[in-house]
Design a protein around this motif. Structure first.
Motif, PDB file in Angstrom:
ATOM      1  N   ASP A  93     153.806  12.693  19.876  1.00  0.00           N
ATOM      2  CA  ASP A  93     153.677  11.243  19.665  1.00  0.00           C
ATOM      3  C   ASP A  93     153.068  11.024  18.281  1.00  0.00           C
ATOM      4  OD1 ASP A  93     153.307   8.530  19.700  1.00  0.00           O
ATOM      5  OD2 ASP A  93     152.351   8.482  21.674  1.00  0.00           O
ATOM      6  N   ARG A  94     153.900  11.150  17.269  1.00  0.00           N
ATOM      7  CA  ARG A  94     153.468  11.080  15.866  1.00  0.00           C
ATOM      8  C   ARG A  94     152.887   9.713  15.514  1.00  0.00           C
ATOM      9  NH1 ARG A  94     155.764   9.909  10.843  1.00  0.00           N
ATOM     10  NH2 ARG A  94     155.028  11.238   9.148  1.00  0.00           N
ATOM     11  N   ASP A  95     153.501   8.652  16.010  1.00  0.00           N
ATOM     12  CA  ASP A  95     153.013   7.309  15.677  1.00  0.00           C
ATOM     13  C   ASP A  95     151.585   7.096  16.164  1.00  0.00           C
ATOM     14  OD1 ASP A  95     155.388   6.732  14.423  1.00  0.00           O
ATOM     15  OD2 ASP A  95     156.201   5.526  16.068  1.00  0.00           O
ATOM     16  N   ALA A  96     151.278   7.555  17.356  1.00  0.00           N
ATOM     17  CA  ALA A  96     149.915   7.413  17.884  1.00  0.00           C
ATOM     18  C   ALA A  96     148.930   8.208  17.034  1.00  0.00           C
ATOM     19  CB  ALA A  96     149.860   7.868  19.339  1.00  0.00           C
ATOM     20  N   ILE A  97     149.345   9.381  16.607  1.00  0.00           N
ATOM     21  CA  ILE A  97     148.477  10.207  15.766  1.00  0.00           C
ATOM     22  C   ILE A  97     148.198   9.512  14.441  1.00  0.00           C
ATOM     23  CG2 ILE A  97     148.330  12.381  14.483  1.00  0.00           C
ATOM     24  CD1 ILE A  97     150.065  13.591  16.809  1.00  0.00           C
ATOM     25  N   LEU A  98     149.260   9.013  13.805  1.00  0.00           N
ATOM     26  CA  LEU A  98     149.090   8.349  12.507  1.00  0.00           C
ATOM     27  C   LEU A  98     148.220   7.100  12.623  1.00  0.00           C
ATOM     28  CD1 LEU A  98     152.678   8.757  11.018  1.00  0.00           C
ATOM     29  CD2 LEU A  98     150.614  10.045  10.418  1.00  0.00           C
ATOM     30  N   ALA A  99     148.245   6.451  13.776  1.00  0.00           N
ATOM     31  CA  ALA A  99     147.464   5.231  13.976  1.00  0.00           C
ATOM     32  C   ALA A  99     146.000   5.498  14.308  1.00  0.00           C
ATOM     33  CB  ALA A  99     148.096   4.392  15.088  1.00  0.00           C
ATOM     34  N   ASP A 100     145.725   6.626  14.977  1.00  0.00           N
ATOM     35  CA  ASP A 100     144.397   6.810  15.561  1.00  0.00           C
ATOM     36  C   ASP A 100     143.558   7.939  14.980  1.00  0.00           C
ATOM     37  OD1 ASP A 100     145.003   4.730  17.300  1.00  0.00           O
ATOM     38  OD2 ASP A 100     145.723   6.074  18.877  1.00  0.00           O
ATOM     39  N   TYR A 101     144.083   8.720  14.067  1.00  0.00           N
ATOM     40  CA  TYR A 101     143.354   9.889  13.571  1.00  0.00           C
ATOM     41  C   TYR A 101     143.339   9.913  12.045  1.00  0.00           C
ATOM     42  CZ  TYR A 101     143.745  11.541  18.377  1.00  0.00           C
ATOM     43  OH  TYR A 101     143.660  11.658  19.739  1.00  0.00           O
ATOM     44  N   ARG A 102     142.526  10.815  11.514  1.00  0.00           N
ATOM     45  CA  ARG A 102     142.451  11.017  10.064  1.00  0.00           C
ATOM     46  C   ARG A 102     143.645  11.873   9.658  1.00  0.00           C
ATOM     47  NH1 ARG A 102     137.300  14.162   9.051  1.00  0.00           N
ATOM     48  NH2 ARG A 102     138.229  15.313  10.767  1.00  0.00           N
ATOM     49  N   CYS A 103     144.593  11.271   8.971  1.00  0.00           N
ATOM     50  CA  CYS A 103     145.868  11.936   8.671  1.00  0.00           C
ATOM     51  C   CYS A 103     146.138  11.991   7.179  1.00  0.00           C
ATOM     52  CB  CYS A 103     147.023  11.182   9.345  1.00  0.00           C
ATOM     53  SG  CYS A 103     146.864  11.081  11.136  1.00  0.00           S
ATOM     54  N   LYS A 104     146.840  13.039   6.800  1.00  0.00           N
ATOM     55  CA  LYS A 104     147.331  13.185   5.432  1.00  0.00           C
ATOM     56  C   LYS A 104     148.787  13.603   5.522  1.00  0.00           C
ATOM     57  CE  LYS A 104     147.343  13.316   1.095  1.00  0.00           C
ATOM     58  NZ  LYS A 104     147.482  12.000   0.496  1.00  0.00           N
ATOM     59  N   VAL A 105     149.660  12.843   4.869  1.00  0.00           N
ATOM     60  CA  VAL A 105     151.082  13.156   4.844  1.00  0.00           C
ATOM     61  C   VAL A 105     151.508  13.308   3.384  1.00  0.00           C
ATOM     62  CG1 VAL A 105     153.410  12.383   5.445  1.00  0.00           C
ATOM     63  CG2 VAL A 105     151.498  11.924   7.015  1.00  0.00           C
ATOM     64  N   PHE A 106     152.002  14.491   3.053  1.00  0.00           N
ATOM     65  CA  PHE A 106     152.524  14.770   1.718  1.00  0.00           C
ATOM     66  C   PHE A 106     154.035  14.568   1.758  1.00  0.00           C
ATOM     67  CE2 PHE A 106     148.730  17.479   1.978  1.00  0.00           C
ATOM     68  CZ  PHE A 106     148.064  17.123   0.810  1.00  0.00           C
ATOM     69  N   ASP A 107     154.550  13.744   0.862  1.00  0.00           N
ATOM     70  CA  ASP A 107     155.978  13.436   0.843  1.00  0.00           C
ATOM     71  C   ASP A 107     156.777  14.309  -0.117  1.00  0.00           C
ATOM     72  OD1 ASP A 107     155.815  11.342   2.741  1.00  0.00           O
ATOM     73  OD2 ASP A 107     155.064  10.007   1.175  1.00  0.00           O
ATOM     74  N   ALA A 108     156.080  15.068  -0.966  1.00  0.00           N
ATOM     75  CA  ALA A 108     156.786  15.852  -1.986  1.00  0.00           C
ATOM     76  C   ALA A 108     155.923  17.029  -2.421  1.00  0.00           C
ATOM     77  CB  ALA A 108     157.098  14.969  -3.201  1.00  0.00           C
TER      78      ALA A 108
END
Length: 162
Positions: free
Chosen positions: A63-78
């Motif tokens: 459940d990626r959306d829940a993770i992105l909404a509720d936790y400290r996240c870092k997403v690298f796009d490149a």
């Protein structure tokens, strides 16, 4: 929204642990998955060949959306400067991943590791390293650094012998 994710290895992993990995990996000590089936399958085969075991592809729902909404996240796009600095810091034991619960982005794999090593050895400048990295389209990995994410947002669906 849930996404199907995979973990390649040599055994079925019904109950993944966030503390089972090594600290000097790309995104630190956590449970690594990918949404690219072939990437996980290739990793399983490489690992199985190295240890003379059978390759296994574990399949999960995340459940990626829940993770992105509720936790400290870092997403690298490149494979960019921020990604390079993070990977180098991890390799040097600086543990930049400690600030996050979930990290997603490109893998420092065989396609790009030579560039990273040349940069770390001061044999090429950062701008040249970034130029070489820009030639590659990143694959994708997700690192679950917090057991709570695994327990609440990762559902095991089975394992396939490859």
């Amino acid at each position: 929204m849930s996404v199907t994710v995979y973990h390649g290895g040599t055994e079925a992993i019904l109950s993944p642990r966030s503390d089972a990995g090594r600290e000097n990996l790309d995104f630190g000590k956590g449970f690594y998955i990918t949404d690219i089936r072939q990437q996980a399958a290739d990793w399983a085969v490489r690992k199985a060949d190295r240890y003379h075991l059978n390759p296994v592809l574990n399949v999960y729902e995340l459940d990626r959306d829940a993770i992105l909404a509720d936790y400290r996240c870092k997403v690298f796009d490149a494979y960019d400067e921020e990604w390079l600095d993070f990977i180098v810091a991890s390799c040097l034991g600086e543990r930049p991943w400690m600030a996050y619960d979930y990290i997603e982005g490109g893998v420092a794999d065989d396609r790009v590791i030579d560039t990273i090593n040349l940069y770390m050895a001061d044999l090429i400048a950062k701008d040249k390293a970034l130029e070489k990295l820009s030639e590659h389209r990143p694959n994708n990995q997700m690192c679950l650094l917090l057991q709570d994410i695994i327990d609440k947002h990762l559902t095991y669906h089975g394992a396939e012998q490859l």
